[in-house]
Design a protein around this motif. Structure first.
Motif, PDB file in Angstrom:
ATOM      1  N   ARG A  30       0.823  -1.210   0.000  1.00 39.31           N
ATOM      2  CA  ARG A  30       0.000   0.000   0.000  1.00 39.31           C
ATOM      3  C   ARG A  30       0.860   1.265   0.000  1.00 39.31           C
ATOM      4  O   ARG A  30       0.624   2.190  -0.772  1.00 39.31           O
ATOM      5  N   ILE A  33       2.575   1.852  -3.396  1.00 35.03           N
ATOM      6  CA  ILE A  33       1.672   2.473  -4.375  1.00 35.03           C
ATOM      7  C   ILE A  33       1.571   3.966  -4.100  1.00 35.03           C
ATOM      8  O   ILE A  33       1.659   4.802  -4.995  1.00 35.03           O
ATOM      9  N   ARG A  34       1.413   4.295  -2.819  1.00 33.57           N
ATOM     10  CA  ARG A  34       1.295   5.716  -2.450  1.00 33.57           C
ATOM     11  C   ARG A  34       2.553   6.483  -2.825  1.00 33.57           C
ATOM     12  O   ARG A  34       2.475   7.605  -3.318  1.00 33.57           O
ATOM     13  N   ARG A  37       2.681   7.240  -6.392  1.00 36.26           N
ATOM     14  CA  ARG A  37       1.723   8.277  -6.811  1.00 36.26           C
ATOM     15  C   ARG A  37       2.127   9.645  -6.290  1.00 36.26           C
ATOM     16  O   ARG A  37       1.479  10.632  -6.581  1.00 36.26           O
ATOM     17  N   GLU A 102      -5.540  10.780   9.057  1.00 34.14           N
ATOM     18  CA  GLU A 102      -6.524  10.313   8.087  1.00 34.14           C
ATOM     19  C   GLU A 102      -7.345   9.191   8.704  1.00 34.14           C
ATOM     20  O   GLU A 102      -6.850   8.408   9.500  1.00 34.14           O
ATOM     21  N   GLY A 103      -8.587   9.099   8.285  1.00 36.36           N
ATOM     22  CA  GLY A 103      -9.470   8.085   8.855  1.00 36.36           C
ATOM     23  C   GLY A 103      -9.064   6.653   8.558  1.00 36.36           C
ATOM     24  O   GLY A 103      -9.491   5.741   9.245  1.00 36.36           O
ATOM     25  N   VAL A 104      -8.215   6.467   7.550  1.00 35.27           N
ATOM     26  CA  VAL A 104      -7.880   5.098   7.169  1.00 35.27           C
ATOM     27  C   VAL A 104      -7.147   4.377   8.301  1.00 35.27           C
ATOM     28  O   VAL A 104      -7.261   3.168   8.458  1.00 35.27           O
ATOM     29  N   ASP A 106      -7.850   4.627  11.433  1.00 34.35           N
ATOM     30  CA  ASP A 106      -8.876   4.086  12.321  1.00 34.35           C
ATOM     31  C   ASP A 106      -9.483   2.826  11.728  1.00 34.35           C
ATOM     32  O   ASP A 106      -9.829   1.898  12.450  1.00 34.35           O
ATOM     33  N   ARG A 107      -9.621   2.821  10.416  1.00 35.16           N
ATOM     34  CA  ARG A 107     -10.105   1.595   9.773  1.00 35.16           C
ATOM     35  C   ARG A 107      -9.133   0.458  10.079  1.00 35.16           C
ATOM     36  O   ARG A 107      -9.550  -0.634  10.443  1.00 35.16           O
ATOM     37  N   SER A 110      -9.603  -1.048  13.330  1.00 37.53           N
ATOM     38  CA  SER A 110     -10.802  -1.862  13.502  1.00 37.53           C
ATOM     39  C   SER A 110     -10.672  -3.216  12.801  1.00 37.53           C
ATOM     40  O   SER A 110     -11.568  -4.040  12.873  1.00 37.53           O
TER      41      SER A 110
ATOM     42  N   ALA B 119     -18.068   1.735   9.115  1.00 39.26           N
ATOM     43  CA  ALA B 119     -18.024   2.780   8.098  1.00 39.26           C
ATOM     44  C   ALA B 119     -18.525   4.073   8.705  1.00 39.26           C
ATOM     45  O   ALA B 119     -19.346   4.064   9.603  1.00 39.26           O
ATOM     46  N   ALA B 123     -13.866   5.834  10.196  1.00 35.51           N
ATOM     47  CA  ALA B 123     -13.131   4.819   9.440  1.00 35.51           C
ATOM     48  C   ALA B 123     -13.199   5.100   7.955  1.00 35.51           C
ATOM     49  O   ALA B 123     -14.113   4.683   7.271  1.00 35.51           O
ATOM     50  N   ALA B 124     -12.226   5.824   7.467  1.00 31.37           N
ATOM     51  CA  ALA B 124     -12.257   6.211   6.074  1.00 31.37           C
ATOM     52  C   ALA B 124     -11.468   5.219   5.223  1.00 31.37           C
ATOM     53  O   ALA B 124     -11.067   4.156   5.680  1.00 31.37           O
ATOM     54  N   VAL B 125     -11.261   5.582   3.979  1.00 28.88           N
ATOM     55  CA  VAL B 125     -10.479   4.758   3.073  1.00 28.88           C
ATOM     56  C   VAL B 125      -9.227   5.544   2.693  1.00 28.88           C
ATOM     57  O   VAL B 125      -9.091   6.710   3.039  1.00 28.88           O
ATOM     58  N   ASP B 126      -8.323   4.880   1.982  1.00 31.11           N
ATOM     59  CA  ASP B 126      -7.082   5.533   1.592  1.00 31.11           C
ATOM     60  C   ASP B 126      -7.308   6.421   0.365  1.00 31.11           C
ATOM     61  O   ASP B 126      -7.690   5.939  -0.689  1.00 31.11           O
ATOM     62  N   GLU B 127      -7.046   7.704   0.542  1.00 38.61           N
ATOM     63  CA  GLU B 127      -7.310   8.684  -0.507  1.00 38.61           C
ATOM     64  C   GLU B 127      -6.437   8.512  -1.747  1.00 38.61           C
ATOM     65  O   GLU B 127      -6.805   8.916  -2.827  1.00 38.61           O
ATOM     66  N   LYS B 128      -5.257   7.940  -1.527  1.00 38.33           N
ATOM     67  CA  LYS B 128      -4.306   7.856  -2.640  1.00 38.33           C
ATOM     68  C   LYS B 128      -4.484   6.586  -3.458  1.00 38.33           C
ATOM     69  O   LYS B 128      -3.845   6.397  -4.470  1.00 38.33           O
ATOM     70  N   LEU B 129      -5.352   5.693  -2.978  1.00 37.64           N
ATOM     71  CA  LEU B 129      -5.599   4.463  -3.713  1.00 37.64           C
ATOM     72  C   LEU B 129      -6.930   4.556  -4.448  1.00 37.64           C
ATOM     73  O   LEU B 129      -7.748   5.422  -4.168  1.00 37.64           O
ATOM     74  N   LEU B 181     -18.187   3.934  -1.310  1.00 35.59           N
ATOM     75  CA  LEU B 181     -16.981   3.131  -1.083  1.00 35.59           C
ATOM     76  C   LEU B 181     -16.779   2.863   0.411  1.00 35.59           C
ATOM     77  O   LEU B 181     -16.407   1.755   0.806  1.00 35.59           O
ATOM     78  N   ASP B 182     -17.044   3.879   1.233  1.00 35.25           N
ATOM     79  CA  ASP B 182     -16.918   3.716   2.691  1.00 35.25           C
ATOM     80  C   ASP B 182     -17.721   2.516   3.170  1.00 35.25           C
ATOM     81  O   ASP B 182     -17.226   1.677   3.919  1.00 35.25           O
ATOM     82  N   ALA B 185     -16.434  -0.772   1.788  1.00 34.91           N
ATOM     83  CA  ALA B 185     -15.197  -1.196   2.456  1.00 34.91           C
ATOM     84  C   ALA B 185     -15.493  -1.896   3.775  1.00 34.91           C
ATOM     85  O   ALA B 185     -14.753  -2.772   4.206  1.00 34.91           O
TER      86      ALA B 185
END
Lengths: 269, 353
Positions: A30, A33-34, A37, A102-104, A106-107, A110, B119, B123-129, B181-182, B185
């Motif tokens: 991951r 990839i970042r 980019r 960033e919220g990711v 926290d994901r 979980s 969600a 709990a977000a997703v990766d912005e760069k992907l 997407l949230d 995911a």
């Protein structure tokens, strides 16, 4: 009974270990990839390296080199290698802090995944980027007239700079996990990076510095790494410095790897 | 009613995990045998969370069965997100206990993480992907084998109508695309319990309705869902059971219909010509809570749930020559419920925790 539960424990430990490994590879994927980019991050590391090469060689090179009676470019390039690797560590710090806001993240918390993998994957991704940055800086050095003693020496120099940079990555990670604010982290990394960088043998020999500072300058990790990389690059014996550098790297890892994982686990506010 | 109104569902469906427990037992000693099929999926018992002096969550208890949607409704700072964070292992539990799928959230967080999907806000997703990469990333972290992961990713992309933008970087998405997407995911590992923290905040009405129907469908397929919202109509529309939360405490709970019925505040709203207003008000006579708006030419008459009384009032006005341009029977909204329970409107601004 006992035997069975022991087997179970051992097996679940093995599973856990495999989990950490798998997750680290996933996070590495991951972050790679970042990185691809955001080529500006790699560009920044390289530009900083080139900037130091040009600045120190053409502006201070005359006086420092003449003063110490050495060829300054030979002296400078290995130092810049180490500094470039440290920029990578600083980027670990900034990148992780941004990640944590960033919220990711926290994901991730979980998910049934290894907590250590989030940081381990990131530091390895940054180390990979560091290698790319170092190769590019080496090419610029070659263009400026620098020559490695041997290809093997060049590889060793890049490897050792990457190693010490990796150790510092975990320091950066610990700061990021503690502070979690990218702008504050940026300032804090200046606090450790600049004194260590300037009061080191990366840019100037220790003999040119005041006596009270010399002991610190001689043994601190960036000096040790600069001297060791210098030895590898020029093909002169540097066993003591290499050991000292690896020792420092081990200390950084032992100290900051568990600390940053623990801090990362701590609850977000 | 829009198409996503749901039929009543049967009780909890048996958990298939039981079948696997024999195999799992040899792998992990901590898989408890306490799991029974009739147990609620989510059990929160006297949950507490403090932030300094603030009781963010104060003695919160509720159950969620398989296939059930429980809506946590309340203003900002009521403790909704904190509750979700505790149930999904993101925040520590200061008091009380919680279990998901029979596993204790405090002592078996790893097992709980296998079962929950999260969600929303936190709990977000990766912005760069891209969307595809994000779904693949979470699938990998759940240790789903590659082939299965690919298939699941394709399924979710189709299900949430993301085909057009699935291979674009998330940073370029619109709010609605992001939200889809949230939620997708959160579904990568087919969670037993799904936690949606304000899933539709900031969405346009159409995207909102679309997401609602997806959520309703998930519950129909047996997922236990906890949903937080500030939108009363959202809770009304989706939830089987609503918990109204204020300052970390449940101040009312029940099915939406019951909550509204408890108020008995149906209002007959009659619009008449401006010149007729005074006379019309006189004809209606003394009614508790009568309100009228001279400018709009409207009268609001509380009528309880007595339909005959509404008809009688309308007939009386018409018989005396008052021309009624419009009328409606207004059912109490959850806004009314909230207002009557807390004495404060729902738009109350508070520091979010």
């Amino acid at each position: 009974m006992t035997a069975m539960s022991e087997t179970a424990t051992r097996r679940s430990l093995a599973l856990r270990f495999r989990g950490v490994f798998q997750d680290t590879i996933t996070v590495l994927w991951r972050d790679t990839i970042r990185t691809m980019r955001q080529p500006d991050l790699l560009a920044f590391a390289v530009v900083m390296g080139v900037f130091f090469l040009v600045l120190f060689n053409y502006i201070f090179g005359g006086s420092i080199g003449a003063g110490a009676g050495i060829d300054y470019l030979d002296f400078l390039v290995p130092g810049v290698f180490v500094i470039t690797a440290l920029q990578g560590a600083q980027q670990t710090s900034l990148g992780l802090a941004a990640d944590l806001t960033e919220g990711v993240t926290d994901r991730f918390r979980s998910l049934p995944m290894s907590r250590a993998a989030v940081i381990a994957g990131r530091t390895i991704a940054d180390a990979v980027r560091n290698v790319a940055g170092l190769v590019l800086v080496a090419l610029v050095a070659l263009l400026m007239g620098y020559r490695f003693a041997s290809p093997l020496g060049a590889l060793g120099a890049i490897a050792l700079a990457t190693a010490v940079g990796y150790g510092f990555s975990w320091l950066g990670a610990a700061i990021a996990a503690k502070v979690r604010q990218p702008d504050v982290v940026g300032m804090l990394s200046m606090f450790w990076l600049f004194p260590l960088m300037l009061a080191s043998t990366a840019f100037a020999p220790a003999e040119t510095m005041p006596g009270w500072l010399q002991d610190f300058v001689t043994y601190q990790p960036i000096s040790a790494a600069s001297d060791a990389v210098r030895g590898l690059a020029s093909g002169s014996p540097a066993g003591g410095d290499i050991l000292l550098t690896l020792g420092w790297t081990a200390v950084l890892l032992l100290l900051f790897a568990p600390m940053s994982v623990r801090l990362y686990q701590a609850e977000a506010r | 009613m829009p198409s996503h109104a749901r039929k009543p569902r049967a009780g909890p469906s048996p958990l298939t995990v039981d079948v696997l427990s024999g195999i799992l037992d040899t792998m992990s000693t901590s898989i408890a045998n306490t799991r029974t099929t009739s147990e609620p999926v989510v059990v929160a018992t006297n949950l507490r969370k403090r932030f300094g002096d603030v009781e963010a969550v104060n003695d919160l208890s509720f159950l969620v069965n398989a296939g059930q949607i429980v809506g946590l409704l309340g203003p900002n700072g009521a403790g909704k997100t904190t509750t979700i964070n505790m149930l999904t292992t993101l925040a520590s539990i200061d008091g009380g206990s919680a279990a998901v799928g029979g596993f204790d959230v405090k002592t078996q967080p790893d097992q709980v993480r296998e079962l929950v999907g999260l969600a929303g806000q936190s709990a977000a997703v990766d912005e760069k992907l891209t969307a595809r990469e994000n779904l693949d990333l979470f699938g990998r972290l759940y240790k789903i084998p590659r082939a299965e992961r690919r298939q699941r990713t394709d399924e979710l992309i189709a299900q949430f109508d993301m085909v057009e933008f699935a291979d674009r970087v998330v940073g370029t998405y619109s709010g609605g695309q992001r939200r889809r997407l949230d939620v997708a995911a959160a579904l990568v590992a087919n969670p037993t319990a799904l936690f949606l923290d304000e899933p539709t905040t900031g969405l346009d009405p159409r995207s909102r309705a679309e997401l609602w129907s997806e959520i309703a469908e998930l519950a129909d397929r047996g997922t236990a869902i906890v949903l937080t919202t500030q939108y009363l109509d959202e809770a009304d529309q989706l939830a089987d059971e609503i918990l109204i939360i204020d300052r970390g405490q449940i101040i009312a709970s029940g099915p939406p219909k019951e909550l509204k019925r408890g108020l008995q505040r149906d209002v007959l709203e009659v619009h008449v010509a401006a010149g007729d207003l005074d006379r019309a008000v006189g004809l209606v006579g003394e009614v508790d809570g009568l309100a009228y708006d001279a400018d709009a030419g409207s009268i609001g008459i509380p009528v309880g749930d007595d339909v005959d009384r509404s008809l009688e009032l309308l007939r009386r006005l018409q018989d005396r020559g008052i021309s009624i341009s419009d009328f409606q029977l207004r059912r109490p909204t959850l806004d009314d419920v909230f207002l009557s329970l807390t004495g404060a409107p729902t738009e109350r601004e508070e520091v979010s925790t």
